[in-house]
Design an enzyme around this catalytic site. Structure first.
Site, PDB file in Angstrom:
ATOM      1  N   CYS A  89      -0.192 -22.056  -9.164  1.00 45.44           N
ATOM      2  CA  CYS A  89       0.826 -22.721  -9.627  1.00 45.44           C
ATOM      3  C   CYS A  89       0.811 -23.278 -11.007  1.00 45.44           C
ATOM      4  CB  CYS A  89       0.861 -24.192  -8.684  1.00 45.44           C
ATOM      5  SG  CYS A  89       2.515 -24.893  -8.498  1.00 45.44           S
ATOM      6  N   HIS A 136       0.995 -22.069  -3.663  1.00 47.77           N
ATOM      7  CA  HIS A 136      -0.138 -22.756  -3.270  1.00 47.77           C
ATOM      8  C   HIS A 136      -0.775 -21.851  -2.042  1.00 47.77           C
ATOM      9  CE1 HIS A 136      -0.414 -26.227  -5.998  1.00 47.77           C
ATOM     10  NE2 HIS A 136       1.209 -26.177  -5.937  1.00 47.77           N
ATOM     11  N   GLU A 138      -3.709 -21.803  -1.182  1.00 44.63           N
ATOM     12  CA  GLU A 138      -4.702 -22.949  -0.601  1.00 44.63           C
ATOM     13  C   GLU A 138      -4.095 -23.493   0.638  1.00 44.63           C
ATOM     14  OE1 GLU A 138      -3.440 -23.049  -3.419  1.00 44.63           O
ATOM     15  OE2 GLU A 138      -3.487 -25.393  -4.159  1.00 44.63           O
TER      16      GLU A 138
HETATM   17  N1  GLN Z   1       3.575 -28.893 -13.330  1.00 49.04           N
HETATM   18  C1  GLN Z   1       3.992 -27.520 -12.821  1.00 49.04           C
HETATM   19  C2  GLN Z   1       5.385 -27.909 -12.393  1.00 49.04           C
HETATM   20  O1  GLN Z   1       5.962 -28.710 -12.054  1.00 49.04           O
HETATM   21  C3  GLN Z   1       2.865 -26.943 -11.948  1.00 49.04           C
HETATM   22  C4  GLN Z   1       3.031 -27.976 -10.611  1.00 49.04           C
HETATM   23  C5  GLN Z   1       1.857 -27.718  -9.811  1.00 49.04           C
HETATM   24  O2  GLN Z   1       0.796 -26.873 -10.190  1.00 49.04           O
HETATM   25  N2  GLN Z   1       1.818 -27.988  -8.328  1.00 49.04           N
HETATM   26  O3  GLN Z   1       5.795 -26.438 -12.359  1.00 49.04           O
END
Ligand code: GLN
Length: 566
Positions: A414, A541, A543
């Protein structure tokens, strides 16, 4: 009216004092309920024990459905700080929950949804909406019967929807908390309405062992259980958590003070491997006690088909030569913040039989001048996890650069995906001031920008791209090979920002292969550097969907490459 159960009598009574909405199709007694409360202190593994208990019952052939009743007033866990409360776990339907739902999903190998996670805030929201819509027919709206009535309704709706043999209800917090008082009251009413043979109450308590005395002291546990009795929720079974094994005498003391037979006072002391818990609990007779309490012993007879021994074997690894994985993030000392990542790594260790050891890399220290060689010493591979906000970002970008240049396996998750792109934009494409508009709103090169659809939505709660979505995999790429030639996979998202489509071509010219994207949109979701030992990142994600016996494919390849000698 003889022969009617208490619930049937309540349903047929028009009296104003009852508020027990019964969902259509609900058959009393068809689904049983297991209520789990905690006493003395929180943080003693109530969620882990509850999920192990579900696994143990599932292994017995039961269709079990967990539900967590959270005491806090947030409508969901989306706005909670993960450094304070632990990771925000995302379900396929986009519900943001606390980490316990992740534990249930992994243990039961099953996707859960919004109906499996209910906060006090969500219950109040329903009540206030109902009240404004005039649904309480002129009554003053009260904790009893309305709040408790809504809770019972949620439980019975889950029973109708899932047709579960048993619903396992984990009550957040501990007995005696102000916040969960009405949830416990709702359980007392369930016990009354459904009947004793349809509700099994379990209390997970803690037995102290003060260092100065050396022996176990049960007073705090006694008081906690007494409180439960006072509240009208007598337990059928007590599980005593403790650091060291408790003696027969200790169990007897608790039995005497709680009206629970000593064989149903079960000691569970600290264990290093939680995957062994379902079998350990079975050996202590817990499944038999629950089935007996619910009059289900005959229906779910032990038939020798248990897979728990095999599950134990499959969830182990060889500690002799661990793979060291660095996680480059911000820390406050609680590993709960990144729990799903730790679990996904553990799943890979079951598959490769090589244990994974984690080294925390504090990226703010790199920003303060700590050398990368020092920070990454002894590390075989690096993960840059998800995150929000600018703190520590420059350190993460430096880590990505170091891994790319030194051919160290790198997995970006992410925010880690976005960090890898910023790094490559700056150091390969040459856009020195490249950044994300999350950290530098006026950056000259906004290679990461807010999603067009998110731009329209104001406010903090509820403006993220959330939940399970399809990802189209490009043929002939590493991602395509890893996912066994599947053209589409489904993964979970939680983000506001993405790779700015204006820069896609430049990135591709710089050697990045975008091997996963959103179907029908130029939203990039997986990147890879084919010439690198392993350099991959995803906007989703992975995970969240890794399971003990089915590790996520990207994680698995990352761990395998990290364990290869150079
Ligand atoms: N801050 C980034 C976004 O909002 C990544 C978010 C995250 O890692 N869950 O896109």
């Amino acid at each position: 009216m003889s022969g009617q159960s208490i619930l049937e009598k309540i349903i047929s009574t028009s009296g104003d004092e009852f508020y027990t909405p019964i969902p259509k199709g609900y058959v009393p007694g068809k689904t049983k309920f297991v209520v789990i409360t905690g006493s003395v202190i929180s943080g003693i593994g109530k969620g882990t024990i509850s999920s192990s208990l579900c696994k143990m019952l599932q292994d017995r052939g039961m269709n079990v459905e967990p539900i967590k009743l959270e005491a806090y007033l947030n409508v969901d866990a989306g706005t909670l700080n993960p450094f304070r409360h632990g990771e925000v776990f995302v379900l396929d339907d986009g519900t943001e929950t606390d980490l316990d739902l992740g534990t249930y999903e992994r243990m039961l190998d099953k996707n859960l949804g919004k109906d499996n996670f209910v906060t006090s805030g969500k219950i109040y929201q329903t009540i206030i909406e109902n009240e404004r819509a005039g649904k309480y027919l002129g009554r003053d709206v009260q904790f009893i019967p309305h709040v408790t009535g809504e809770i019972k309704k949620v439980l019975r709706e889950l029973a109708v929807k899932t047709k579960a043999d048993a619903i396992v209800i984990e009550i957040g917090g501990t007995v005696g908390d102000y916040e969960n008082m009405f949830a416990i009251e709702a359980m007392r009413e369930m016990l009354y309405e459904e009947g004793r043979e349809n509700v099994c109450v379990i209390n997970i308590t803690y037995v102290l062992q003060p260092k100065s005395l050396g022996e176990h002291k049960t007073k705090a546990a006694q008081l906690g259980i007494r409180k439960l009795l006072e509240l009208g929720l007598p337990p059928n079974i007590i599980i005593c958590r403790s650091e060291n094994k408790i003696s027969e005498k200790t169990r007897e003391k608790i039995s005497l003070n709680s009206n629970v037979p000593v064989e149903k006072v079960i000691g569970v002391h600290d264990v290093s491997n939680i995957y062994g818990l379902p079998l350990a609990l079975r050996k202590l007779g817990l499944d038999e006690h629950i089935l007996e309490a619910l009059a289900l012993s005959k229906k779910f007879k032990a038939n020798g088909n248990s897979k728990l021994e095999e599950w134990n074997r499959q969830t182990s690894c060889d500690v002799t030569k661990p793979v060291v994985i660095g996680i480059a993030g911000k820390y406050t000392g609680s590993s709960d913040t990144y729990i799903s990542i730790l679990k996904a790594l553990e799943h890979c260790s079951f598959a490769t039989k090589k244990c994974v050891e984690v080294k925390w890399i504090e990226t703010t220290e790199i920003e303060k001048g700590k050398s990368l060689a020092d920070a990454l010493k002894g590390v075989d591979g690096v993960i840059v996890p998800g995150g929000f906000g600018a703190r520590g970002i420059e350190g993460k970008i430096a880590v990505a650069k170091y891994c790319r240049e030194k051919n160290i396996p790198f997995l970006g998750l992410c925010l880690g995906f976005q960090v890898a792109l910023i790094e490559i934009a700056r150091n390969v494409i040459g856009l020195k001031q490249a950044n994300s508009t999350e950290f530098a709103p006026d950056t000259k090169y906004p290679v990461i920008d807010i999603l067009p659809e998110q731009k329209k939505i104001e406010g903090l709660g509820g403006n993220m791209r959330l939940g399970g979505k399809d990802v189209e995999i490009k043929q002939g790429t590493i991602a395509f090979r890893l996912h066994e030639n599947q053209k589409t996979i489904r993964r979970r998202f939680r983000h506001r920002f993405e790779c700015n489509p204006d820069y896609i071509e430049k990135f591709e010219k710089a050697g990045i292969v975008f091997s996963g994207k959103a179907p029908g949109y130029p939203i990039m979701q997986i990147l890879e550097l084919p010439k690198h030992k392993f350099f991959m990142a995803s906007q989703f994600h992975p995970e969240f969907t890794s399971r003990p016996l089915h590790p996520d494919e990207m994680f698995l390849e990352f761990v395998k490459k990290s364990s290869e000698e150079n």
